[in-house]
Design a protein around this motif. Structure first.
Motif, PDB file in Angstrom:
ATOM      1  N   ARG A 219      -4.607   4.887  -8.240  1.00 36.33           N
ATOM      2  CA  ARG A 219      -4.530   3.709  -7.368  1.00 36.33           C
ATOM      3  C   ARG A 219      -3.402   3.887  -6.347  1.00 36.33           C
ATOM      4  N   PHE A 220      -2.273   4.414  -6.796  1.00 33.01           N
ATOM      5  CA  PHE A 220      -1.201   4.695  -5.849  1.00 33.01           C
ATOM      6  C   PHE A 220      -1.687   5.651  -4.758  1.00 33.01           C
ATOM      7  N   GLN A 221      -2.422   6.673  -5.165  1.00 26.80           N
ATOM      8  CA  GLN A 221      -2.928   7.640  -4.194  1.00 26.80           C
ATOM      9  C   GLN A 221      -3.908   6.982  -3.219  1.00 26.80           C
ATOM     10  N   LYS A 222      -4.768   6.135  -3.745  1.00 26.48           N
ATOM     11  CA  LYS A 222      -5.746   5.435  -2.901  1.00 26.48           C
ATOM     12  C   LYS A 222      -5.051   4.524  -1.896  1.00 26.48           C
ATOM     13  N   GLU A 223      -3.956   3.903  -2.341  1.00 25.97           N
ATOM     14  CA  GLU A 223      -3.214   2.979  -1.476  1.00 25.97           C
ATOM     15  C   GLU A 223      -2.215   3.727  -0.582  1.00 25.97           C
ATOM     16  N   ASP A 224      -2.196   5.060  -0.693  1.00 31.13           N
ATOM     17  CA  ASP A 224      -1.274   5.899   0.089  1.00 31.13           C
ATOM     18  C   ASP A 224       0.181   5.515  -0.166  1.00 31.13           C
TER      19      ASP A 224
ATOM     20  N   PRO B 231       3.384   7.041  -2.021  1.00 29.15           N
ATOM     21  CA  PRO B 231       3.850   8.290  -2.638  1.00 29.15           C
ATOM     22  C   PRO B 231       4.885   8.051  -3.742  1.00 29.15           C
ATOM     23  N   PHE B 232       4.786   8.849  -4.793  1.00 30.49           N
ATOM     24  CA  PHE B 232       5.798   8.886  -5.856  1.00 30.49           C
ATOM     25  C   PHE B 232       6.052  10.340  -6.221  1.00 30.49           C
ATOM     26  N   SER B 233       7.298  10.648  -6.572  1.00 25.92           N
ATOM     27  CA  SER B 233       7.628  12.014  -6.960  1.00 25.92           C
ATOM     28  C   SER B 233       8.084  12.124  -8.410  1.00 25.92           C
ATOM     29  N   VAL B 234       8.421  10.974  -9.048  1.00 27.55           N
ATOM     30  CA  VAL B 234       8.893  11.001 -10.434  1.00 27.55           C
ATOM     31  C   VAL B 234       8.142   9.957 -11.248  1.00 27.55           C
ATOM     32  N   SER B 235       7.635  10.395 -12.380  1.00 23.22           N
ATOM     33  CA  SER B 235       6.986   9.510 -13.345  1.00 23.22           C
ATOM     34  C   SER B 235       7.946   9.297 -14.511  1.00 23.22           C
ATOM     35  N   VAL B 236       8.399   8.050 -14.684  1.00 23.77           N
ATOM     36  CA  VAL B 236       9.304   7.699 -15.780  1.00 23.77           C
ATOM     37  C   VAL B 236       8.474   7.037 -16.870  1.00 23.77           C
ATOM     38  N   ILE B 237       8.353   7.682 -18.007  1.00 23.52           N
ATOM     39  CA  ILE B 237       7.534   7.135 -19.089  1.00 23.52           C
ATOM     40  C   ILE B 237       8.459   6.563 -20.146  1.00 23.52           C
TER      41      ILE B 237
ATOM     42  N   ILE C  44       4.298  -4.356   3.715  1.00 19.46           N
ATOM     43  CA  ILE C  44       5.676  -3.962   4.048  1.00 19.46           C
ATOM     44  C   ILE C  44       6.242  -3.065   2.956  1.00 19.46           C
ATOM     45  N   MET C  45       5.958  -3.407   1.698  1.00 19.75           N
ATOM     46  CA  MET C  45       6.422  -2.568   0.594  1.00 19.75           C
ATOM     47  C   MET C  45       5.894  -1.145   0.735  1.00 19.75           C
ATOM     48  N   LYS C  46       4.615  -1.024   1.034  1.00 18.18           N
ATOM     49  CA  LYS C  46       4.011   0.304   1.171  1.00 18.18           C
ATOM     50  C   LYS C  46       4.664   1.082   2.311  1.00 18.18           C
ATOM     51  N   LYS C  47       4.921   0.383   3.401  1.00 19.50           N
ATOM     52  CA  LYS C  47       5.547   1.025   4.558  1.00 19.50           C
ATOM     53  C   LYS C  47       6.913   1.602   4.182  1.00 19.50           C
ATOM     54  N   TYR C  48       7.706   0.838   3.429  1.00 22.39           N
ATOM     55  CA  TYR C  48       9.044   1.311   3.057  1.00 22.39           C
ATOM     56  C   TYR C  48       8.974   2.421   2.024  1.00 22.39           C
ATOM     57  N   LEU C  49       8.028   2.353   1.096  1.00 19.71           N
ATOM     58  CA  LEU C  49       7.902   3.427   0.117  1.00 19.71           C
ATOM     59  C   LEU C  49       7.508   4.737   0.795  1.00 19.71           C
ATOM     60  N   ARG C  50       6.672   4.647   1.810  1.00 23.71           N
ATOM     61  CA  ARG C  50       6.337   5.854   2.584  1.00 23.71           C
ATOM     62  C   ARG C  50       7.558   6.344   3.349  1.00 23.71           C
ATOM     63  N   LEU C  51       8.335   5.396   3.882  1.00 24.04           N
ATOM     64  CA  LEU C  51       9.531   5.762   4.633  1.00 24.04           C
ATOM     65  C   LEU C  51      10.527   6.509   3.750  1.00 24.04           C
ATOM     66  N   ARG C  52      10.632   6.114   2.486  1.00 22.57           N
ATOM     67  CA  ARG C  52      11.556   6.818   1.579  1.00 22.57           C
ATOM     68  C   ARG C  52      11.216   8.299   1.504  1.00 22.57           C
TER      69      ARG C  52
ATOM     70  N   PRO D  72      -0.842  11.053   5.376  1.00 20.14           N
ATOM     71  CA  PRO D  72      -1.615  10.160   4.486  1.00 20.14           C
ATOM     72  C   PRO D  72      -2.310  10.927   3.366  1.00 20.14           C
ATOM     73  N   GLY D  73      -2.134  10.396   2.151  1.00 22.38           N
ATOM     74  CA  GLY D  73      -2.818  10.965   0.995  1.00 22.38           C
ATOM     75  C   GLY D  73      -2.098  12.128   0.353  1.00 22.38           C
ATOM     76  N   LYS D  74      -1.023  12.617   0.970  1.00 21.16           N
ATOM     77  CA  LYS D  74      -0.302  13.758   0.405  1.00 21.16           C
ATOM     78  C   LYS D  74       0.960  13.274  -0.286  1.00 21.16           C
ATOM     79  N   ASN D  75       1.075  13.587  -1.563  1.00 25.20           N
ATOM     80  CA  ASN D  75       2.208  13.141  -2.366  1.00 25.20           C
ATOM     81  C   ASN D  75       3.152  14.322  -2.581  1.00 25.20           C
ATOM     82  N   THR D  76       3.899  14.649  -1.521  1.00 23.09           N
ATOM     83  CA  THR D  76       4.750  15.821  -1.611  1.00 23.09           C
ATOM     84  C   THR D  76       6.122  15.525  -1.036  1.00 23.09           C
ATOM     85  N   ILE D  77       7.133  16.163  -1.582  1.00 30.52           N
ATOM     86  CA  ILE D  77       8.493  16.047  -1.040  1.00 30.52           C
ATOM     87  C   ILE D  77       9.031  17.445  -0.716  1.00 30.52           C
ATOM     88  N   GLU D  78       8.148  18.431  -0.606  1.00 28.48           N
ATOM     89  CA  GLU D  78       8.572  19.805  -0.343  1.00 28.48           C
ATOM     90  C   GLU D  78       9.099  19.927   1.086  1.00 28.48           C
ATOM     91  N   ASN D  79       9.743  21.056   1.367  1.00 24.84           N
ATOM     92  CA  ASN D  79      10.213  21.303   2.729  1.00 24.84           C
ATOM     93  C   ASN D  79       9.019  21.201   3.682  1.00 24.84           C
TER      94      ASN D  79
END
Length: 793
Positions: A220-225, A227-233, A477-485, A601-608
């Motif tokens: 769902r996160f991916q569908k909503e574009d 991004p997350f880089s860490v999964s805390v379980i 707005i939340m989505k916009k800021y999460l993408r900005l991070r 859009p759709g890419k969940n990456t923090i690489e160079n």
């Protein structure tokens, strides 16, 4: 970085030591001195849990010895000692500054004022709490008391301190706060370089997920574009419903196969989605017989398996410690767990007098990573001075309230005063409180502009932080800021490097760079965010009439450009600003250079990134070196990193990006570069050259953000890129206040006749002071008048 670098040496230079039978002074720098007194005449030259290096370059100082008095003099302090046990009658220090008329002398044992440091935890705190002391002081001096910290005989052996010893470090750095921090880091150790993935968004929730529901969440996160880089379980990954005879299920290490039938498959799937994983552990209850690894671990430790004796948690015992990592942690890391969230422990007492189990866990987990040539990384609570060597800090379970949120910007920036820079908060709050969509958004916006962005919530089914749980306008707005991070990761990673290099922390109070400005101390929730930006989170609710929230901030002398709108503000005093839900005040200094990753859009990456956005602000010349490495390993220690220097020459109106210097294998060979000049007028003539050859570019101007943009495609990082602006006047200094006031009135929930009267006054003259005088005669609310004033000044 290793916990103790090769050049670190806990034994000071002999020539820096002034010693008697029961006293010893060590002049570490002209602004830092160690003060020791020992009843037994023995002194400590080994590292402690706080101090790991005392071998500073020999400073300049003078010693005057008389029969009844010893004096030690540098350019920054003058110490007097009349021998005998330390007391206010036998030991005092004059600090050579004039910050006050009567607070320049410290007598031994007397209290002193600092600008505070941090605290162990914000657990269950609703609002503010008292902070421990830091090393920074408006009066110019402070003290670290190391008398009770344990001894590091070596990195594996922790010993209690010998009683009867006084061991203090006196800082006399005046208001040169950055110099004080650098000496502090030299004394206590360097902040490790965080892996790159830690700087993206973290998803964290105390919730009983199973494999399929967690996968659906990520999808769902991916569908909503988003991004997350860490999964805390959180803790429900392991068995929690255990036989009563074993006690609480809070501690656990065995996967709950009903929820996660194939942990290897689940962790691999998360990695395939670009996620890194941390598991929550509460180690305090040790290992009980229901655990899968109990039998192997019990045999290794000589515990009677037949009698089902539990294996008690004892991190002070090396045999237990080796088994703890071998059987409990390393197998899970082999499966795909990247690091650990170390949660609840056994209070503050261990078998070693003075050794806090929390500090021991942080120390040994970090050491375990270093032994295996990994960057040390944990998520754990603060355990006292020197804890910056064990990032990342978990600030605890905070109450959901405006007061809790309002305290966190100050709390986070102030922690720099004790060198602790990587706080991770429960963004949005953990529990209690009430649903407040505006609070959730404002907290998230702060989280994006804080060291670690970790959304978190409790197990209440009503308390999730998924953006789609909120009204559409809030959610967007939340989505916009999460993408900005995630866009900000190149900038953040460079600041991560600078923190590691002891240059400056990511978040700094305003007084760090403006120590003599009284107003810099009066804006506790405002801070520097890296070298280029000032951030002032919105911590007040929106005014119902204006549909805007007020923010009082201070801008130093000079011009400052709104990061989002490109509007220029003149500094030199406090301002009252107003912002809607979609923005918070973020200001770039004149000449600021801010490198971002282009959102894909759709890419969940923090690489160079292959695609970079570089925002350049006018006004002054400046340079910025973008730092990049592989983001994970310790290879940067041997030179496997690259720096790309960017220079904005304001006088010549040129912006250049030099060829990347270093190991270029860690970055893409070619990049698409979006260059944004923000806070400027529309231009007509721009000349772009790559390695001296002019290339065609087509620029665009955005009137909403006062930004001129062009793209350089397939730029080879081995070449030099140069931009020459031909136009003379490029800075946009004038703000269309009439349009701004119209938009303000159009949004306001006030009477139409009042709107018409105000707008008529605004349009009748171009004299701003005349407008202000006329508005002053009207019965306007203070909030409305101040909001109009922002548009006029």
């Amino acid at each position: 970085m290793k916990m103790r670098k090769k050049e670190d040496d806990p034994k000071a230079m002999k020539k820096a030591i002034i010693k008697g039978k029961n006293y010893r002074f060590t002049v570490l720098t002209e602004k830092l001195i160690r003060l020791e007194y020992s009843e037994h005449g023995t002194f400590e030259d080994r590292a402690t849990q706080t101090v790991i290096n005392r071998k500073f370059p020999l400073p300049k100082f003078e010693v005057v010895e008389r029969q009844d008095q010893l004096e030690i003099i540098t350019d920054h302090f003058h110490l007097y000692y009349t021998y005998g046990p330390f007391s206010k009658h036998s030991l005092w220090i004059d600090v050579k500054n004039n910050y006050s008329h009567y607070r320049n002398r410290w007598y031994y044992g007397e209290p002193f004022e600092t600008l505070k440091g941090t605290a162990r935890t914000l657990d269950q705190v609703d609002g503010a709490l008292p902070l421990e002391e830091g090393i920074q002081s408006k009066n110019g001096f402070s003290i670290i008391d190391d008398s009770k910290s344990c001894i590091l005989a070596n990195e594996e052996t922790i010993l209690p301190r010998e009683p009867g010893q006084v061991d203090l470090y006196f800082f006399a750095h005046g208001r040169d706060y950055l110099a004080g921090l650098r000496d502090f880091y030299t004394l206590t150790g360097t902040t490790p370089l965080l892996p790159r993935f830690t700087l993206g968004n973290w998803w964290s929730r105390y919730w009983k997920y199973d494999e399929e529901s967690y996968k659906n969440l990520i999808r769902r996160f991916q569908k909503e574009d988003i991004p997350f880089s860490v999964s805390v379980i959180d803790m429900d990954w392991h068995l929690v419903d255990i036989p009563e005879k074993y006690g609480s299920g809070w501690t656990g290490y065995t996967w709950n196969k009903e929820l996660f039938p194939d942990p290897d498959r689940f962790l691999q799937w998360l990695h395939n989605q670009g996620m890194h994983v941390t598991l929550n552990v509460h180690p305090a209850d040790g290992v009980r017989p229901h655990e899968e690894m109990y039998e192997r671990m019990a045999k290794a430790l000589g515990v009677d398996v037949e009698k089902e004796h539990p294996i008690p948690f004892d991190i002070t015992d090396k045999k237990f410690r080796d088994a703890y990592f071998k059987f409990l942690h390393h197998p899970e890391e082999k499966r795909g767990v990247d690091f650990w969230w170390i949660d609840w422990q056994q209070g503050t007492t261990s078998k070693i007098p003075g050794a806090d189990p929390l500090w021991l866990l942080n120390h040994f987990h970090s050491l375990d990573f270093q032994k295996r040539r990994k960057r040390p990384l944990i998520l754990s609570r603060y355990a006292g001075v020197g804890s910056h060597r064990f990032p990342i800090g978990f600030s605890g379970d905070t109450v959901i309230s405006w007061d809790s949120y309002r305290f966190q910007p100050y709390f986070t920036a102030t922690a720099s005063n004790i060198g602790y820079t990587w706080w991770s908060h429960d963004i949005g709050g953990h529990f209690e409180g009430e649903k407040d969509d505006e609070l959730a958004l404002r907290w998230l916006q702060f989280g994006v502009f804080s060291p670690i962005m970790r959304l978190h919530s409790s197990s209440s089914p009503f308390n999730g932080k998924e953006p789609w749980r909120y009204p559409e306008h809030i959610s967007n707005i939340m989505k916009k800021y999460l993408r900005l991070r995630h866009q900000f990761v190149p900038y953040l990673y460079t600041m991560n490097w600078r923190t590691h290099r002891n240059e400056h922390p990511l978040m700094m109070p305003m007084y760090y760079l403006y120590p003599m400005e009284n107003e810099a101390y009066e804006v506790p929730n405002q801070y520097f965010f890296g070298s280029e930006l000032i951030v002032a989170p919105v911590t007040e609710k929106i005014d119902r009439d204006l549909q805007l929230a007020p923010v009082t901030l201070w801008l130093p002398e000079g011009n400052w450009i709104d990061f989002f709108t490109g509007r220029m503000y003149k500094g030199g005093g406090k301002l009252k600003l107003f912002r809607g839900l979609e923005q918070i005040p973020i200001f770039a200094k004149e000449g600021a250079i801010v490198p971002l990753a282009k959102h894909q859009p759709g890419k969940n990456t923090i690489e160079n990134p292959t695609e970079l956005e570089i925002i350049v602000f006018p006004g002054k010349s400046n340079t910025f070196s973008l730092y990049e490495d592989d983001g994970m390993s310790l290879e940067y220690e041997t030179g496997h990193f690259v720096e790309t220097k960017m220079e904005w020459n304001w006088e010549e109106k040129t912006f250049t990006i030099d060829s990347a210097e270093g190991d270029r294998s860690v970055i893409p060979e070619k990049r698409n570069i979006w260059i944004h000049f923000r806070g400027v007028q529309d231009w007509k003539h721009v000349k772009v050259q790559v390695d001296g050859k002019t290339i065609p570019v087509k620029g665009q101007y955005d009137t909403e953000t006062n930004t001129y943009t062009f793209i350089v495609e397939n730029w080879n990082v081995k070449t030099k890129l140069a931009v020459q602006i031909v136009d003379e006047n490029i800075m946009k200094t004038e703000h269309d206040y009439k349009e701004g006031i119209f938009q303000l009135l159009n949004r306001a929930q006030i009477s139409f006749p009042l709107k018409d009267r105000i707008y008529k006054i605004v349009n009748e003259t171009d004299d701003k002071w005349k407008i202000i005088r006329q508005l002053r005669t009207m019965d306007l609310s203070e909030m409305l008048f101040d909001a109009i004033l922002e548009e006029l000044v």
